[in-house]
Structures are given as structure tokens and as C-alpha cells.
Scaffold this motif. Structure first.
Motif, PDB file in Angstrom:
ATOM      1  N   GLN A   1      47.372  43.609  44.096  1.00 11.17           N
ATOM      2  CA  GLN A   1      47.033  42.079  43.824  1.00 11.17           C
ATOM      3  C   GLN A   1      46.134  41.622  44.729  1.00 11.17           C
ATOM      4  O   GLN A   1      45.354  41.065  44.573  1.00 11.17           O
ATOM      5  CB  GLN A   1      48.326  41.292  43.956  1.00 11.17           C
TER       6      GLN A   1
ATOM      7  N   LYS B   1      42.676  43.019  44.136  1.00 11.98           N
ATOM      8  CA  LYS B   1      42.373  42.436  42.942  1.00 11.98           C
ATOM      9  C   LYS B   1      41.694  41.016  43.126  1.00 11.98           C
ATOM     10  O   LYS B   1      40.621  40.769  42.805  1.00 11.98           O
ATOM     11  CB  LYS B   1      43.186  42.424  41.674  1.00 11.98           C
ATOM     12  N   GLN B   2      42.309  40.160  43.874  1.00  9.45           N
ATOM     13  CA  GLN B   2      42.052  38.849  44.044  1.00  9.45           C
ATOM     14  C   GLN B   2      40.710  38.831  45.139  1.00  9.45           C
ATOM     15  O   GLN B   2      39.869  37.737  45.048  1.00  9.45           O
ATOM     16  CB  GLN B   2      43.012  38.050  44.765  1.00  9.45           C
TER      17      GLN B   2
END
Length: 464
Positions: free
Chosen positions: A347, A350-351
Motif C-alpha cells: 500500500q 502504491k500510494q
């Protein structure tokens, strides 16, 4: 009269790890990779390998087998086992009872992948990962198994994956090593030897540099008492002047460059390993252990910080997956330590827009058996080593998300679809980094060696 080489060999500059182990070797080295250009367009710039040492049970995490629950306690059929060998730890058992998983499975994400209740956080990122249920290996014990998946050979002495990538591609950060190793602290189980991140027969500066938890991530890197940074800089400048008085020598050139790297690392390593600069919401994402240096959670967060600094290969090791007995309780503990941080890493990358160029790998050296090792208790059992089939997942650079590749039989003992050998995984890692695994070689003892030996095929179905 003392020569430059004698001076360098006899000086005790206090640089540890990289600064002594690598600098004082006799290998001539260069910071650039051997490849003048990549073999094809790369999909990833770096790799983070979350290695789960000991052999996680795929049957309790990723490969749901309802038939095992139905036949729990019955004997493993000869028609399924065939002539396949069992380890010496369970091969002589008079009874080989099947053991169903006590954990519930459910489908998650748009892909509908079946994930165990033990991994709720991984379940949330299932559409970002590619699950390979048909990985297999010839290794049946831990030492050869870990060595095999890391170096392409069950026999120690070959270069590991990170060293091959360093040799081929070089480093993108002049202030940090190109290959960093992080080991979860205070874990037991099978020991991890430094040869697992060794350079083998490649030049020694391609070996991995282990970062430790605590005040000195790299031992002896800091200057001795009484030597300040200005004095160190002047000493290096004097060495450089002395070196320039005589014709160039590749070994001396290498040592001076490595001394200079160690000098720069004195400032860069404390900065990159300082997790207190992370905002609280990021620490919360990785879980309650993220603020405790040396834990798997803290190492996952540190891996992201190293990736931001363009470290080429980041290897994490997490031990204690070897559940020959007491599996239900032990695997719960392992998943509690690793599930949230591994998912958070996906996560977080990805962010930050980094996942597309970062290959993340999760897996161990082999899987576990569908039968119980020892006595099958009412609420307790163990599983033996099983190399015939196990699960690895990959995510990020060049890998399709939300995909499940391969299948095993209803007993979870043999592969029925799309077998993937560990040499195939290694070839795929090299491929997404822009390297043809058959063309990156090193001549040693009269033959050309490569990571995948004379085997390996890129796993094309999982590639974008």
C-alpha cells in the motif's frame, strides 16, 4: 619505503562491514554494472524480497483444500504419494494421517482469490499481487533449500540474486550500498548464514551489506574516538594525493572509492535508518511493531525508505516458519508479525507511485505437507517439509495484480497446472529488471556461470 598498497593494507580506518569486508579484498571492482546496456526494457528498478525462512504452510494460508478437512485423520493415499520420498522426520511413521486446515478461507477482491483468515491484511491487497500456487523445488531440507532459492544451487558458494543484480546493473546511489540485508531480530529456528547474501565468485563489493537494529546499523562504520569528520575527510584527501603520485592501480582505485563510500555512508545511513521521521499514520499502517527497530514491521518500513533512495536489492529475512509441531498456535504468531507489514509495504509503495517500478516478493524455501508429522492431536498438529508444491506471491514492477497462477491436486500434494520451478522465479526476477538470465554470466573455473545455471524460463503469464 612503504608503497601505496602496503599503506592501504595496513591502515586501520575503522570502517566496518562494507568498509573492511569489501574494501580489503583483493578483487578489483567498479561501481558500474557489467552491462553496458540492458537486454530489454525493464519493468522494475529495484527488488524487495520478503523471505519467510522455514517454509510457510501454503495449505493454511493460500491453497485451500476442503477435501483435506473432509478426510482429516485418514491415511495419505498411495495413489497420491506415488514413489515420492518423504523426509527422514516423517518417512518412517507408521501412520501418515491427512491434516485439514483449522483456519477458514474466503474469497477476496475483484479477483476472488481464496485467502486464509490468518492474513486479513494481505487479503485487502490481493488485487495488487500475483499468487503462484505451483512453485516447486528439489530441496527437502532448510540449508540447501534457502541456498537454492537465493543462489540457484543447493551447494554453498554461488553468488546470490542480489549480488548478480549488483554485478549486472551496478548501484544507483553513491551514498548507500546497492544491496542491503535486513534480518528480523530475536527470532529462532534454522540459522541464517551470511553466505546467503554473499558474492560467491563475483567481485566482493557485490555482496550484501547487513543493516542491524540498534545504534550502529553497520558495525565499525563510525570513526574511532578522537577522530572527527573533518579529520577523516583530510585523511582521505591525503590518500588520494598519494595515489595520484604513481600510475593507476585498479585494486587501489577500488579501495579508495570504497573508503570514500564508507565516509559518505557515515552520514547517509543514520538518516535513512531513522524511522522517527515517519508520520504517525504511516507507522500505524505498518502496525504496532513499526516503531521497534529490527522487527519485521520496522524492516518493511525501512525497506521502503531504502527503495526511495534507489537501493537496488533489499533482502528481508523472517525466521520461525518451520512448524513440525504446534502449527496452529505458531502460525498465528507468525502471521500476526508479518501480515500487516507486508500488506502495508504494498500500500505504501502504491500510494507513493513506486509500486510499478518495485518488484516485491513473498515466500519461503519450500512448503509443508498435507499430512501430520508425528501424532495428530485434536487441536494440535505439525507439518513436514514439502518441496513438491508451495506458494509464492509477487507484486509490483512488471507483475499482473489480482492473478492466481498454477494449481495443485485436491490433496495439495502434487502440481496439476502450470508448474513453476525456483529457477523460473529467478529468471522472472532478472527479466523484469531488464536482464536476460541466460546472458548475464561470469566465467569461473573454466566455465560460464549464471544465476539459473542451465535452467529457468520466464513466467510470462504473470507479466504485464
Amino acid at each position: 619505503m612503504i608503497t601505496r598498497r602496503q599503506l592501504l593494507q595496513s591502515s586501520a580506518w575503522g570502517f566496518g562491514g562494507l568498509a573492511l569486508g569489501q574494501m580489503l579484498s583483493q578483487d578489483a571492482a567498479a561501481s558500474e554494472g557489467i552491462l553496458s546496456q540492458l537486454h530489454h526494457t525493464p519493468k522494475a528498478k529495484r527488488v524487495i524480497f520478503l523471505f519467510q525462512a522455514g517454509g510457510p504452510s501454503q495449505l493454511d494460508l493460500f491453497d485451500h483444500k476442503p477435501l483435506l478437512n473432509q478426510k482429516h485423520g485418514e491415511q495419505l493415499p498411495d495413489s497420491i504419494r506415488g514413489e515420492q520420498r518423504l523426509t527422514g522426520m516423517s518417512g518412517n511413521q507408521s501412520s501418515i494421517p491427512l491434516a485439514g486446515s483449522p483456519f477458514k478461507f474466503a474469497q477476496h477482491g475483484q479477483s476472488g482469490a481464496s485467502i486464509s483468515e490468518l492474513m486479513p491484511h494481505t487479503a485487502k491487497v490481493v488485487d495488487d499481487i500475483s499468487i503462484i500456487r505451483s512453485v516447486h523445488t528439489e530441496a527437502i531440507n532448510h540449508g540447501p533449500g534457502v541456498t537454492y532459492i537465493q543462489t540457484g544451487s543447493q551447494i554453498p558458494g554461488r553468488p546470490c540474486i542480489g549480488s548478480w543484480l549488483s554485478y549486472g546493473l551496478g548501484s544507483e546511489n553513491e551514498n548507500l550500498p546497492g544491496f542491503v540485508v535486513l534480518v528480523t531480530k530475536e527470532k529462532g529456528g534454522q540459522p541464517l548464514a551470511a553466505r546467503l547474501w554473499g558474492n560467491g565468485f563475483l567481485p566482493s563489493h557485490h555482496q550484501g551489506v547487513q543493516f542491524r537494529s540498534g545504534g550502529d546499523p553497520v558495525l565499525y562504520l563510525n570513526s574511532p574516538n578522537g577522530i572527527d569528520r573533518t579529520s577523516r575527510e583530510k585523511a582521505l584527501a591525503s590518500l588520494d594525493q598519494l595515489h595520484r603520485l604513481q600510475p593507476s592501480d585498479s585494486i587501489v582505485d577500488t579501495r579508495i572509492r570504497q573508503y570514500e563510500l564508507a565516509f559518505r555512508m557515515q552520514a547517509s545511513i543514520p538518516e535513512v535508518t531513522n524511522l522517527t521521521s515517519e508520520p504517525q499514520h504511516v507507522l500505524d499502517m505498518y502496525g504496532p511493531d513499526a516503531s521497534n527497530p529490527g522487527t519485521f514491521a520496522a524492516n518493511c518500513l525501512l525497506a521502503r525508505r531504502l527503495a526511495e533512495q534507489n537501493v537496488r536489492f533489499i533482502q528481508l529475512y523472517h525466521q520461525e516458519w518451520d512448524h513440525h509441531g504446534g502449527l496452529p498456535g505458531a502460525i498465528r504468531k507468525q502471521c500476526k508479525e508479518t501480515d500487516q507489514p507486508a500488506a502495508a509495504l504494498i500500500q505504501d509503495l502504491k500510494q507513493r507511485g513506486m509500486l510499478d517500478e518495485t518488484l516485491v516478493i513473498w515466500g519461503g524455501e519450500f512448503g509443508r505437507t498435507n499430512y501430520c508429522q508425528g501424532k495428530l492431536g485434536a487441536n494440535n498438529f505439525g507439518r513436514d517439509h514439502h518441496g513438491r508444491c508451495f506458494t509464492v506471491w509477487m507484486a509490483g514492477g512488471g507483475i499482473k495484480g489480482g492473478m492466481t497462477l498454477g494449481a495443485t491436486d485436491d490433496y495439495g500434494f502434487n502440481i496439476t497446472e502450470n508448474p513453476v520451478h525456483i529457477h523460473d522465479l529467478q529468471a522472472t526476477i532478472m527479466h523484469v529488471m531488464g536482464i536476460d538470465h541466460e546472458r548475464l554470466t561470469f566465467r569461473h573455473q573454466g566455465r560460464a556461470f549464471r544465476l539459473t545455471d542451465v535452467h529457468g524460463h520466464v513466467v510470462k503469464p504473470i507479466l504485464t
